[in-house]
Design a protein around this motif. Structure first.
Motif, PDB file in Angstrom:
ATOM      1  N   ARG A  57      67.807 -11.699  77.638  1.00  0.00           N
ATOM      2  CA  ARG A  57      67.307 -10.315  77.092  1.00  0.00           C
ATOM      3  C   ARG A  57      66.019 -10.000  77.528  1.00  0.00           C
ATOM      4  NH1 ARG A  57      69.124  -7.060  73.180  1.00  0.00           N
ATOM      5  NH2 ARG A  57      67.491  -5.915  72.348  1.00  0.00           N
ATOM      6  N   ARG A  58      65.029 -10.816  77.634  1.00  0.00           N
ATOM      7  CA  ARG A  58      63.796 -10.414  77.822  1.00  0.00           C
ATOM      8  C   ARG A  58      62.975 -11.470  78.728  1.00  0.00           C
ATOM      9  NH1 ARG A  58      63.882  -5.796  76.987  1.00  0.00           N
ATOM     10  NH2 ARG A  58      64.314  -4.885  75.118  1.00  0.00           N
ATOM     11  N   PRO A  59      63.341 -11.506  79.927  1.00  0.00           N
ATOM     12  CA  PRO A  59      62.819 -12.412  81.070  1.00  0.00           C
ATOM     13  C   PRO A  59      61.249 -12.661  80.747  1.00  0.00           C
ATOM     14  CG  PRO A  59      64.072 -10.874  81.966  1.00  0.00           C
ATOM     15  CD  PRO A  59      64.403 -10.577  80.567  1.00  0.00           C
ATOM     16  N   ASN A  60      60.784 -11.618  80.778  1.00  0.00           N
ATOM     17  CA  ASN A  60      59.271 -11.550  80.732  1.00  0.00           C
ATOM     18  C   ASN A  60      58.637 -12.201  79.493  1.00  0.00           C
ATOM     19  OD1 ASN A  60      60.008  -9.596  78.765  1.00  0.00           O
ATOM     20  ND2 ASN A  60      57.985  -8.676  78.669  1.00  0.00           N
ATOM     21  N   LEU A  61      59.219 -12.774  78.572  1.00  0.00           N
ATOM     22  CA  LEU A  61      58.848 -13.720  77.413  1.00  0.00           C
ATOM     23  C   LEU A  61      59.046 -15.163  77.590  1.00  0.00           C
ATOM     24  CD1 LEU A  61      59.762 -11.091  74.436  1.00  0.00           C
ATOM     25  CD2 LEU A  61      57.758 -11.372  75.536  1.00  0.00           C
ATOM     26  N   VAL A  95      64.946 -19.977  87.675  1.00  0.00           N
ATOM     27  CA  VAL A  95      64.126 -18.913  87.245  1.00  0.00           C
ATOM     28  C   VAL A  95      63.977 -17.826  88.427  1.00  0.00           C
ATOM     29  CG1 VAL A  95      62.380 -20.481  86.156  1.00  0.00           C
ATOM     30  CG2 VAL A  95      62.106 -20.315  88.697  1.00  0.00           C
ATOM     31  N   ALA A  96      64.215 -18.149  89.641  1.00  0.00           N
ATOM     32  CA  ALA A  96      64.295 -17.051  90.596  1.00  0.00           C
ATOM     33  C   ALA A  96      65.639 -16.119  90.336  1.00  0.00           C
ATOM     34  CB  ALA A  96      64.651 -17.773  92.262  1.00  0.00           C
ATOM     35  N   GLU A  97      66.688 -16.751  89.987  1.00  0.00           N
ATOM     36  CA  GLU A  97      67.944 -15.874  89.764  1.00  0.00           C
ATOM     37  C   GLU A  97      67.699 -14.959  88.465  1.00  0.00           C
ATOM     38  OE1 GLU A  97      71.371 -18.069  89.526  1.00  0.00           O
ATOM     39  OE2 GLU A  97      72.723 -16.408  88.346  1.00  0.00           O
ATOM     40  N   PHE A  98      66.903 -15.552  87.499  1.00  0.00           N
ATOM     41  CA  PHE A  98      66.790 -14.740  86.126  1.00  0.00           C
ATOM     42  C   PHE A  98      65.552 -13.987  86.275  1.00  0.00           C
ATOM     43  CE2 PHE A  98      70.310 -17.933  85.250  1.00  0.00           C
ATOM     44  CZ  PHE A  98      71.220 -17.054  84.969  1.00  0.00           C
ATOM     45  N   GLY A  99      64.626 -14.115  87.079  1.00  0.00           N
ATOM     46  CA  GLY A  99      63.291 -13.307  87.023  1.00  0.00           C
ATOM     47  C   GLY A  99      62.536 -13.916  85.945  1.00  0.00           C
ATOM     48  N   LEU A 158      67.621 -17.311  75.210  1.00  0.00           N
ATOM     49  CA  LEU A 158      67.751 -16.764  76.424  1.00  0.00           C
ATOM     50  C   LEU A 158      68.441 -15.582  76.328  1.00  0.00           C
ATOM     51  CD1 LEU A 158      67.941 -19.520  79.190  1.00  0.00           C
ATOM     52  CD2 LEU A 158      66.080 -17.978  78.956  1.00  0.00           C
ATOM     53  N   ALA A 159      69.696 -15.563  75.696  1.00  0.00           N
ATOM     54  CA  ALA A 159      70.540 -14.479  75.717  1.00  0.00           C
ATOM     55  C   ALA A 159      70.325 -13.242  74.579  1.00  0.00           C
ATOM     56  CB  ALA A 159      71.910 -15.221  75.460  1.00  0.00           C
ATOM     57  N   THR A 160      69.587 -13.748  73.593  1.00  0.00           N
ATOM     58  CA  THR A 160      69.366 -12.845  72.395  1.00  0.00           C
ATOM     59  C   THR A 160      67.869 -12.679  71.928  1.00  0.00           C
ATOM     60  OG1 THR A 160      69.459 -14.578  70.792  1.00  0.00           O
ATOM     61  CG2 THR A 160      71.490 -13.807  71.374  1.00  0.00           C
ATOM     62  N   GLN A 161      66.916 -13.401  72.673  1.00  0.00           N
ATOM     63  CA  GLN A 161      65.576 -13.627  72.213  1.00  0.00           C
ATOM     64  C   GLN A 161      65.333 -13.636  70.572  1.00  0.00           C
ATOM     65  OE1 GLN A 161      63.572 -13.827  74.783  1.00  0.00           O
ATOM     66  NE2 GLN A 161      62.241 -14.161  73.333  1.00  0.00           N
ATOM     67  N   THR A 162      66.504 -14.408  70.338  1.00  0.00           N
ATOM     68  CA  THR A 162      66.370 -14.560  68.692  1.00  0.00           C
ATOM     69  C   THR A 162      66.996 -16.182  68.412  1.00  0.00           C
ATOM     70  OG1 THR A 162      68.663 -13.894  68.277  1.00  0.00           O
ATOM     71  CG2 THR A 162      66.849 -12.297  68.218  1.00  0.00           C
ATOM     72  N   LEU A 163      66.896 -16.570  67.390  1.00  0.00           N
ATOM     73  CA  LEU A 163      67.479 -17.805  66.721  1.00  0.00           C
ATOM     74  C   LEU A 163      68.073 -17.550  65.278  1.00  0.00           C
ATOM     75  CD1 LEU A 163      65.046 -20.619  67.656  1.00  0.00           C
ATOM     76  CD2 LEU A 163      67.408 -20.256  68.581  1.00  0.00           C
ATOM     77  N   LEU A 164      69.138 -18.276  65.104  1.00  0.00           N
ATOM     78  CA  LEU A 164      69.573 -18.138  63.374  1.00  0.00           C
ATOM     79  C   LEU A 164      68.859 -19.256  62.931  1.00  0.00           C
ATOM     80  CD1 LEU A 164      73.377 -17.925  64.419  1.00  0.00           C
ATOM     81  CD2 LEU A 164      71.892 -16.107  63.493  1.00  0.00           C
ATOM     82  N   GLN A 165      68.199 -19.007  61.727  1.00  0.00           N
ATOM     83  CA  GLN A 165      67.223 -19.844  61.127  1.00  0.00           C
ATOM     84  C   GLN A 165      67.268 -19.685  59.623  1.00  0.00           C
ATOM     85  OE1 GLN A 165      64.489 -22.156  62.505  1.00  0.00           O
ATOM     86  NE2 GLN A 165      66.123 -22.497  63.966  1.00  0.00           N
ATOM     87  N   LYS A 166      67.051 -20.872  59.005  1.00  0.00           N
ATOM     88  CA  LYS A 166      66.975 -20.793  57.526  1.00  0.00           C
ATOM     89  C   LYS A 166      65.324 -21.003  57.359  1.00  0.00           C
ATOM     90  CE  LYS A 166      70.689 -20.592  55.111  1.00  0.00           C
ATOM     91  NZ  LYS A 166      71.482 -21.425  54.046  1.00  0.00           N
ATOM     92  N   PRO A 167      64.617 -20.416  56.122  1.00  0.00           N
ATOM     93  CA  PRO A 167      63.252 -20.745  56.069  1.00  0.00           C
ATOM     94  C   PRO A 167      62.816 -22.086  55.752  1.00  0.00           C
ATOM     95  CG  PRO A 167      63.966 -19.301  54.471  1.00  0.00           C
ATOM     96  CD  PRO A 167      65.247 -19.232  55.536  1.00  0.00           C
ATOM     97  N   ALA A 168      61.631 -22.576  56.134  1.00  0.00           N
ATOM     98  CA  ALA A 168      61.388 -23.991  55.847  1.00  0.00           C
ATOM     99  C   ALA A 168      60.613 -24.082  54.546  1.00  0.00           C
ATOM    100  CB  ALA A 168      60.154 -24.406  56.991  1.00  0.00           C
ATOM    101  N   LYS A 169      60.306 -25.130  53.855  1.00  0.00           N
ATOM    102  CA  LYS A 169      59.386 -25.222  52.972  1.00  0.00           C
ATOM    103  C   LYS A 169      57.956 -25.378  53.502  1.00  0.00           C
ATOM    104  CE  LYS A 169      62.799 -28.194  50.240  1.00  0.00           C
ATOM    105  NZ  LYS A 169      63.060 -29.220  50.233  1.00  0.00           N
ATOM    106  N   ASN A 170      57.125 -24.981  52.348  1.00  0.00           N
ATOM    107  CA  ASN A 170      55.696 -25.013  52.722  1.00  0.00           C
ATOM    108  C   ASN A 170      54.887 -26.179  52.195  1.00  0.00           C
ATOM    109  OD1 ASN A 170      54.575 -22.285  53.911  1.00  0.00           O
ATOM    110  ND2 ASN A 170      56.310 -21.478  52.112  1.00  0.00           N
TER     111      ASN A 170
END
Ligand code: SF4
Lengths: 473, 203
Positions: A57-61, A95-99, A158-170
């Protein structure tokens, strides 16, 4: 903090700023700002992307570098070992194929992914950073929420620039007072793991605070956050401050000019609010921390260098007694032996925990004018090509080489023994890395973890040694 | 991903604490660009002797536990590296469910991505299940994800907790990426906001 708003921790602030969407049961779609990729945990992720006909989704990141599996001897003729070569070539094709930006093997910016990210200014406060590697926690030293992920999640990012996550404890860990002579950030983090155990922070993000942490340079802060994972934490965090900003300013990928000023203004709002709530809080006093070494096969098996090999019979339960006996058997140690009587075969100064210029300076200060003990193989593996160049400018390479150290190219090397840098069965190593697991540095190899200065002391004495007896106060 | 619904099979007990991912699969077996074929390297140092032959004393080298599909493990199972090769190797060997008092976070997460169900149960309960497992072929355990119970050979049911989202993903074998991509418009809107507020953040 806005009027009337709940006081938040540094973790809460970064988390809140990255939630794209909350799903029904509290799972969040969390935005990921930086993705670091290396050759070992990424091939299957790129393959998955290709099979599903998806693009990043955002190869530059995303930034890639080969480190885990690369030789640290002369690399001008390429990689000899066919499987390692295939992994690196696969990364290069991907890296070459996906920029994707890639720091090639012959580029001086190449190195251990967790040394390269900060060095290039890819790592910045307030960002979310992930990598298919558990020591991604290192980047938390800059006040970034940084954690390790598996290969399926590499593909997800790579595909979404996100993750499915639950918050951690502090969890708040405060280290107060002043560190004693000969004690370093490595001793602080080993003391923490000794205190809370390897599962002590499971499910938590640790925020490190207190006078000792404030006074540490960025290298020391990275050492501490790096080993958060050895305490079971999802991530480690240190609030960004002037030390952080000064270190980052002018780095290649850091913001410039007016954008830099805006960024710093934002970063200053990140530290935890007064009155923020933590799920747990641990306080350590620096005056209780001595130079430490591990004796067993878990990073919590830590004793002061002046102590002896512990007796398993003192453990509270039979399961623990059995586990500790197994460790002593593996490590070839007898209870009651003074730690300083333990002879070593190999010294490894390197890894994402302790391979930065500050670490090499600390080791060189001990080695200077001395020789590696007879029969000991000692090596220095700088964290990146740039660290290596800097060390050479300062003449550190000469100090090491004249003492009899090997001076090698950057990579993970004997931290995990995937390349030819491995312990032989039964060999005992004084290591600045982060894991003393069975076989970690090579099948049957025995690892003692310690600071760079302590590893240098071991190299010149041929045994585990107290660095305070080798250098002037 | 292959779904996980209900599993009835042989359980093997490996109750040591702090089994790290280097023990589940040592680093030198990670030099692969595939996910498959890693089962033969599972627990390599414990499973094989120095000459490469099987250690007959290791539980997964004995009948009937060679066919084990469930592992009863110790506290902090899967600590250490993030390598997904660990669940791949377990899966390739045939293990589809791991029961332990506590898991390391990244490993726990990685299991769900590969159709393996990790179940957290108190140490005392794990001890009982480990005793059941020692009975071998006479003592199959049943794991019913939908009902969230482990059924002991004597018929006793032990309830376990699991995050509802992960439960649904496992039961239906859902593809996380497709699920997230259904929110692509939200991601785009988020990026637009961030780009204005923090121009340095998106590179
Ligand atoms: S140096 Fe060691 S711990 Fe760090 S990334 Fe490399 S293998 Fe992992």
């Amino acid at each position: 903090m806005a009027d009337g708003a709940r006081p938040r921790t540094l973790f809460d602030k970064i988390w809140d700023a990255h939630v794209v969407e909350r799903l029904a049961d509290g799972t969040a779609i969390l935005y990921i700002d930086r993705h670091l990729v290396h050759e070992v945990t990424s091939p299957q992720a790129f393959e998955g992307l290709r099979l599903a006909g998806r693009r990043p989704r955002r190869p530059n990141l995303t930034f890639a570098v080969a480190d885990h599996n690369v030789p640290t001897s002369d690399r001008s003729a390429g990689i000899e070992e066919p499987e390692s070569r295939l992994q690196v070539e696969t990364l290069e094709r991907n890296v070459a194929e996906f920029g994707i930006t890639y720091f090639a093997l012959n580029d001086s910016r190449q190195g251990i992914v967790h040394v390269v990210g900060p060095e290039q200014g890819i790592t910045l406060p307030g960002l979310t950073i992930v990598c298919g590697d558990s020591h991604t926690s290192t980047h938390g030293a800059f006040g970034a929420l940084a954690f390790g992920i598996g290969t399926s999640e590499v593909e997800h990012v790579l595909a979404t620039q996100t993750l499915l996550q639950k918050p951690a404890k502090n969890m708040l860990i405060e280290v107060n007072g002043r560190l004693g002579f000969g004690c370093t950030a490595k001793d602080v983090v080993l003391a923490i793991i000794r205190r809370i155990g390897t599962a002590g922070a499971t499910g938590h993000v640790i925020e490190y605070a207190g006078e000792v942490i404030r006074n540490l340079d960025m290298a020391g802060r990275m050492t501490i956050c790096n080993m958060s994972i050895e305490a079971g934490a999802r991530a480690g965090l240190i609030a960004p401050d002037e030390t952080t900003f000064t270190w980052l300013k002018g780095r290649p990928y850091a913001p410039k000019g007016e954008v830099w000023d805006r960024a710093v203004a934002y970063w200053r709002t990140l530290p935890s609010d007064a009155g923020a709530q933590y799920d747990s809080r641990i306080v350590l006093d620096a005056s209780d921390i001595a130079p430490l070494v591990t004796w067993g096969t878990s990073p919590e098996d830590v004793v002061p260098i002046t102590d002896v090999v512990p007796d398993p019979d003192r453990e509270p339960t039979e399961a623990r007694r059995a586990a500790k006996r197994r460790m002593l058997d593996y490590m070839g140690l007898t209870p009651g032996t003074p730690m300083q009587d333990i002879r070593i075969d190999v010294v490894f100064i390197g890894s994402c925990t302790n391979s930065r210029i500050e670490d090499l300076r600390a080791a060189a200060a001990v080695v200077n004018g001395r020789k590696v003990a007879d029969g000991v193989r000692a090596m220095v593996v700088p964290g990146s090509g740039l660290v290596k160049q800097q060390a050479e400018r300062e003449g550190l390479d000469r100090i090491f080489k004249e003492a009899g150290f090997e001076w090698r190219e950057a990579g993970c090397s004997m931290c995990l023994g995937m390349n030819p840098d491995q312990l032989k069965p039964g060999q005992r190593c004084a290591s600045t890395s982060n894991r003393n697991f069975e076989g970690r540095q090579g099948p049957g190899g025995r690892t003692h973890l310690m600071s760079p200065a302590m590893a240098a002391a071991a190299a010149v004495t041929g045994r585990l040694a107290d660095v305070r007896e080798l250098v002037a106060h | 991903m292959q779904p996980f619904t209900k599993l009835s099979g042989i359980a093997a007990a490996l109750p040591l604490p702090n089994i790290d991912t280097d023990q589940i699969i040592p680093a030198r077996f990670l030099k692969t660009i595939k996910r498959t074929g890693l089962g033969s390297a599972l627990f390599y140092a414990m499973r094989y002797r120095a000459d490469g032959s099987e250690d007959p004393d290791f539980i997964l080298n004995k009948e009937p536990w060679r066919q084990a599909q469930i592992l009863i493990a110790g506290p902090n199972f899967g600590c250490g590296s993030s390598r997904e090769h660990a669940p791949w190797a377990l899966c390739d060997f045939g293990i589809r469910c791991i029961i332990a008092p506590e898991f390391a976070d990244i490993f726990y997460n990685n299991c769900f991505k590969n159709g393996i169900l990790p179940i957290k149960l108190p140490q005392a309960v794990c001890d009982v299940l480990a005793e059941d497992a020692m009975l071998g072929a006479n003592a199959r355990l049943t794991v019913d994800l939908d009902r969230q119970v482990v059924v002991r050979p004597n018929g006793e049911e032990i309830r376990f907790e699991i995050d509802p989202f992960r439960k649904r993903c496992l039961l239906e074998g859902l593809d996380d990426i497709a699920l997230t991509l259904a929110h692509a418009d939200k991601i785009a809107a988020y990026e637009a906001r961030r780009r204005t507020a923090e121009p340095w953040a998106l590179g």
